[in-house]
Design a protein around this motif. Structure first.
Motif, short mmCIF file in Angstrom:
data_model
loop_
_atom_site.label_atom_id
_atom_site.label_comp_id
_atom_site.label_asym_id
_atom_site.label_seq_id
_atom_site.Cartn_x
_atom_site.Cartn_y
_atom_site.Cartn_z
N VAL A 65 2.61 0.55 3.28
CA VAL A 65 2.68 -0.70 4.76
C VAL A 65 2.15 -2.66 3.78
CG1 VAL A 65 0.61 -1.47 6.03
CG2 VAL A 65 1.86 1.18 5.81
N ILE A 66 2.92 -2.51 4.90
CA ILE A 66 3.00 -3.70 3.25
C ILE A 66 1.98 -5.22 3.93
CG2 ILE A 66 4.42 -6.30 2.48
CD1 ILE A 66 4.98 -3.12 1.19
N GLY A 83 -3.57 2.91 -5.11
CA GLY A 83 -2.24 3.08 -4.74
C GLY A 83 -1.28 1.52 -4.22
N LYS A 84 -2.27 0.44 -4.86
CA LYS A 84 -2.29 -0.50 -3.66
C LYS A 84 -1.67 -1.99 -4.82
CE LYS A 84 -5.13 -0.72 0.63
NZ LYS A 84 -5.78 -1.55 1.52
N PHE A 85 -0.97 -2.70 -4.27
CA PHE A 85 -0.85 -3.66 -5.48
C PHE A 85 -0.26 -4.74 -4.82
CE2 PHE A 85 3.31 -1.18 -5.78
CZ PHE A 85 4.10 -2.28 -5.53
N MET A 86 -0.17 -6.21 -5.69
CA MET A 86 0.20 -7.28 -4.25
C MET A 86 1.99 -8.07 -5.02
SD MET A 86 -3.28 -9.10 -4.55
CE MET A 86 -2.96 -10.85 -3.73
N VAL A 87 2.20 -8.57 -5.01
CA VAL A 87 3.67 -8.80 -5.05
C VAL A 87 3.57 -10.63 -4.57
CG1 VAL A 87 6.07 -9.35 -4.58
CG2 VAL A 87 4.72 -6.91 -4.48
N ASP A 114 0.55 -1.32 0.13
CA ASP A 114 -0.22 -0.23 0.36
C ASP A 114 0.86 1.48 -0.04
OD1 ASP A 114 -1.78 1.45 0.07
OD2 ASP A 114 -2.64 1.03 2.39
N THR A 115 1.10 1.82 -0.94
CA THR A 115 2.15 3.24 -1.05
C THR A 115 1.05 4.07 -1.10
OG1 THR A 115 1.44 3.50 -3.91
CG2 THR A 115 3.19 1.87 -2.96
N THR A 116 0.99 4.81 -0.13
CA THR A 116 0.77 6.16 0.85
C THR A 116 0.95 7.28 0.51
OG1 THR A 116 1.55 5.99 2.75
CG2 THR A 116 -0.65 4.54 2.73
#
Length: 218
Positions: free
Chosen positions: A37-38, A168-172, A29-31
Motif C-alpha cells: 500500500v502506497i 515493513g514500512k519505508f519511505m521513498v 507499506d509492505t504487508t
C-alpha cells in the motif's frame, strides 16, 4: 532529503497523471504475501499492489486508490537474469508492454535492476533506468540509465508518534517531474523477487530437512 538538481527530462512511464512539479515523499507499506500500500505523508492511499499468481507466472497488479487496474507486472517464465515485464491496464499482450526489467548479473550480492522502456530512449544494450543499492537496508536509488542522476531514493522510516507499525514500512523520495507509479512498480518487482527467492530457499531447506530426516530414521 536534499533536493537534487533536475538535470533530466520529465520521467513519464506509466502516465503523466502520476507526476508532480515538486519533490515529495511517499510511504511504502509492505504487508503479508506481497500486498503493498502506497500513501502520501498524510496517509492518503495513492496506489496499491496485489499479487495474483497463476500456475505459470508470478504476477502483481498495480491498482489506483479505487482498486482500478493500472498495470500488470509479470515475471518472464524460464529466463535467466530474473526478467519481468510490465503491461498497460489489464492487458498481457506484447503490444501493451510498457517496460521490462532484468538483473544485470546472474549472481548479485547487492540489489540491482536494469530497466528497458518498450519505446527505447537509448541504444538497445543500454538500460533507460537503473535501480541499485541495499534492499535489506531500504537504501536503494533509481538512476537515469547508467548515469549518476537520481530520480528517486528509498530510505528507512524513523519511529515517531505520528507513524505506527514501522516494521515493513519505508519511505521513498520522488524527485520533481518523476512518475511515482513507475517508481512504485519497480519497488513491487524487487519486493516480489525477494519474496520468491525467500520462499524458494524455505522450500529447499524443508525438502532437505525431510530427506535427511527420512535417511536418519530408515
Amino acid at each position: 532529503m536534499a533536493k537534487p538538481s533536475n538535470s533530466y527530462a520529465p520521467v513519464s512511464v506509466i502516465g503523466p497523471q502520476f507526476m508532480a512539479p515538486s519533490q515529495f515523499d511517499i510511504i511504502v507499506d509492505t504487508t503479508l504475501r506481497g500486498n503493498i500500500v502506497i500513501t502520501d505523508m498524510n496517509h492518503k492511499i495513492l496506489l496499491k499492489v496485489k499479487p495474483f499468481d497463476t500456475s505459470f507466472h508470478h504476477q502483481r497488479v498495480l491498482l489506483d486508490a479505487d482498486d482500478e487496474p493500472i498495470a500488470i507486472i509479470r515475471q518472464k517464465w524460464m529466463t535467466s537474469h530474473e526478467r519481468w515485464s510490465v503491461f498497460r491496464g489489464e492487458s498481457e499482450s506484447n503490444s501493451d508492454i510498457i517496460f521490462s526489467t532484468k538483473e544485470p548479473h546472474m549472481f548479485q550480492i547487492k540489489t540491482a535492476l536494469d530497466v528497458f522502456l518498450a519505446k527505447k530512449t537509448s541504444s538497445d544494450d543500454v538500460c533507460d533506468f537503473k535501480l541499485k543499492g541495499s534492499w535489506s537496508n531500504r537504501n536503494c536509488t533509481i538512476f537515469v540509465g547508467d548515469t549518476s542522476t537520481p530520480i528517486a531514493q528509498m530510505f528507512k522510516m524513523e519511529s515517531s508518534k505520528n507513524v505506527k507499525w514501522v516494521e515493513g514500512k519505508f519511505m521513498v523520495t520522488i524527485y520533481p517531474n518523476v512518475d511515482y507509479a513507475f517508481v512504485v512498480t519497480l519497488i513491487a518487482i524487487v519486493e516480489a523477487m525477494k519474496m520468491i527467492k525467500s520462499d524458494s530457499r524455505k522450500k529447499l531447506l524443508k525438502e532437505v530437512g525431510t530427506n535427511v530426516g527420512g535417511i536418519l530414521t530408515s
